[in-house]
Write a protein that holds these residues in place. Structure first.
Motif: not given
Length: 610
Positions: A419, A45, A413, A465-466, A462, A441, A475, A374, A417, A471
């Motif tokens: 997504c 991450a 994921q 994660p940040n 890809d 993400q 992305g 997510a 993330e 979260l």
């Protein structure tokens, strides 16, 4: 080739963010992942130093956000989120909740920021036509004057579609624009077919709260099915006269939700005809053995559209409208009409749509969770937050959509993330239906949907994660193909450019043929048709596809390629013997046998050069 990349040391954490730009160091040592493990699983991450995984594509460049377009204390802040992209000439226009950025992408490996224009208001969905830029504004913080403060009141607020004159990027001029009752979450630009239209049209979709009539005359948040003055159960059609864009206005509060699919049943509203697409809440569950099981999550009521894709060359539009997917007749741009609608018990929120090039298929996305949750975890159903693929078929009652399959990012994921299926566009490979698509993400996925019942991924990118512990929204918001490369708008990080690379699923010839399609402008939700001119790359693309399908093999395959190579060499000689060239084409066509696509492409090429 599939690989993971660990960034070089350098930018670690918020303290290392440069004062001028959100600097990113994302290209580093490559390590090959085990074949049986998808390299997207387990990525490290970090906003500025996340690991990346990439397959059958190349990351050409990452441009960090410019000064004023990120909050160093909260890099995931949606107030500074990058959003949708529009293209014109050598420029990419990147929307942002805080304004927009303009990049020179004449060298996709080294985009150059030309302008960062501050104009807060949320969403920032963009379209471009000539010297005009259109921008969606939804939030109540948007000011008429584009200023960052103070908070506007009813006399200084702008919610709707802004219009800018961008003929001089050093002196961008905002025109009056069009205020709307629910603002503009997204908009779609319809350029009528033909040369030199007098007007262009904008289909506006507002999904936020509806203003009071005291703030904007004519607004009405009533949800009654018998009140023809309500803002609900409609989209706004805006006409922009090109000789006087400052006079743009709403010309139709279009009732595409009504029982009749347009405004022709106005007199029936007293009988509740305002919404012919009822239903909301929790869905019934399909039998366990159904292709479309399990179903059961909450679905949104359809009272407005989230996004509409307009395809003027085929006269159709596709509306992703909360609880339903709509097929529209847009042959009369100012008066769209719903001609078919479908629902799906696995879809929570119909978000956007993409036609294939010949208009025989349409892909709808489901933004389950609203884009901030997510929804690609291992525990999430593969048919939730996915794409639904439909074939468009002709019937005695007109065109209808028939469900074919789902496509979802084929790798889980993490819970850190956000997504879900989001914005993408076609990759113009001859003879195939291919789409590149952003998954927040989940990154970017390129997939083939030529067979709508069996969509298959062929490339991906890809990042990790940040954050490894929470979260933080980010992305790819949009990833689009434009004139030979792919460009991604990264919510938290900036602006990415990519190139497809050859693989077993995509040949060099197919990529070369796709690059031959060049547009002066691209607004993805105003979809434009493309046609491949005869070329050796096109013929060889069909040869490669025949080889991949096993219908052209062995000596015949090699001879076809040899004859094409000889024909090209003769033509490049400057003064070719046309009889000799024709002989090479004739031999290639003969050896291609029953491979109709190869034969037709070779004949078309010979006719173009003879």
């Amino acid at each position: 080739m599939t690989r993971k990349s660990r960034p070089r040391a350098g930018l670690r954490g918020l303290a290392a963010i440069a004062a001028v730009t959100l600097g990113l160091t994302l290209v580093g040592t490559t390590v090959t992942a085990a074949d049986e493990v998808d390299p997207r699983i387990g990525l490290g991450a970090g906003i500025t130093d996340a690991e990346i995984a990439i397959s059958n594509m190349e990351l050409l460049s990452t441009q960090g956000k410019p000064e004023g377009f990120f909050n160093p204390a909260s890099l995931g802040s949606l107030a500074f989120a990058n959003s949708d992209i529009a293209f014109s000439g050598d420029r990419a226009f990147v929307g942002n909740f805080h304004g927009f950025q303009v990049y020179d992408v004449s060298d996709p490996a080294a985009p150059v920021l030309e302008k960062a224009f501050v104009c807060p208001g949320g969403q920032g969905d963009l379209s471009v036509y000539g010297d005009l830029l259109f921008m969606s504004v939804e939030e109540t913080r948007g000011r008429i004057d584009c200023a960052t403060g103070p908070t506007p009141d009813s006399t200084t607020r702008f919610r709707g579609v802004r219009i800018f004159d961008i003929s001089d990027l050093d002196n961008i001029v905002q025109l009056p624009g069009v205020q709307t009752c629910a603002g503009s979450h997204t908009h779609s630009l319809l350029v009528p077919p033909g040369d030199d239209p007098e007007s262009v049209f904008i289909y506006n979709s507002g999904t936020a709260g509806i203003r009071s009539a005291a703030e904007l005359a004519g607004c009405n948040g009533n949800s009654s099915l018998t009140d023809p003055t309500t803002t609900n159960f409609a989209i706004q059609v805006i006409e922009v006269p090109l000789d006087a864009p400052e006079t743009a206005s709403v010309v139709n509060n279009s009732r595409i939700f009504s029982v009749c699919g347009d405004n022709s049943c106005l007199d029936d509203y007293a009988d509740g005809a305002l919404n012919g697409l009822p239903g909301s809440g929790r869905q019934p569950t399909y039998p366990a053995d159904s292709d479309r099981a399990p179903g059961g999550q909450s679905r949104s009521q359809a009272s407005r559209c989230h996004d509409i894709t307009l395809y003027p060359e085929i006269g159709l539009g596709a509306g992703a409208c909360q609880g339903w997917g709509l097929l529209l007749d847009i042959s009369d741009p100012a008066n769209p009409k719903r001609i078919h609608a479908v629902e799906d018990y696995n879809f929570a929120y119909w978000h956007s749509a993409t036609f294939n090039n010949d208009g025989t298929k349409v892909i709808f996305t489901d933004e389950w969770g609203g884009g901030t949750g997510a929804r690609c975890r291992a525990t999430d159903p593969v048919n939730w937050g996915a794409n639904a693929l439909f074939d468009i078929v002709d019937t005695a009652e007109g065109k209808k959509m028939e469900w074919a399959s789902y496509y979802k990012l084929p790798v889980p994921q993490t819970s850190q993330e956000n997504c879900v299926a989001h914005n993408g566009s076609l990759v113009p490979v001859p003879g195939r239906d291919i789409m590149v698509q952003a998954w927040y993400q989940g990154g970017t996925s390129v997939f083939d949907f030529t067979d709508t019942q069996n969509p298959t991924e062929i490339a991906f990118f890809d990042r990790g994660p940040n954050s490894a512990t929470q979260l933080i929204t980010g992305g790819h918001w949009s990833t689009y193909w434009y004139n030979g490369e792919m460009f991604g708008s990264e919510i938290a990080r900036g602006f990415d450019s990519f190139a497809l690379t050859a693989s077993a699923q995509m040949s060099d010839n197919e990529i070369a043929a796709a690059k031959e399609i060049q547009f002066e402008e691209v607004n993805v939700q105003g979809q434009a048709q493309y046609a491949h001119a005869p070329s050796f790359a096109v013929v060889r693309s069909y040869v490669d596809q025949a080889e991949r399908a096993g219908t052209l093999t062995g000596d015949a395959l090699e001879e076809v390629r040899e004859h094409l190579a000889t024909a090209e060499k003769l033509l490049d000689s400057g003064k070719p013997n046309k009889r000799a060239v024709q002989a090479q084409f004739d031999n290639a066509i003969r050896k291609a046998g029953d491979n109709t696509a190869v034969v037709d492409a070779a004949r078309a090429l010979w006719e173009s050069v003879r």
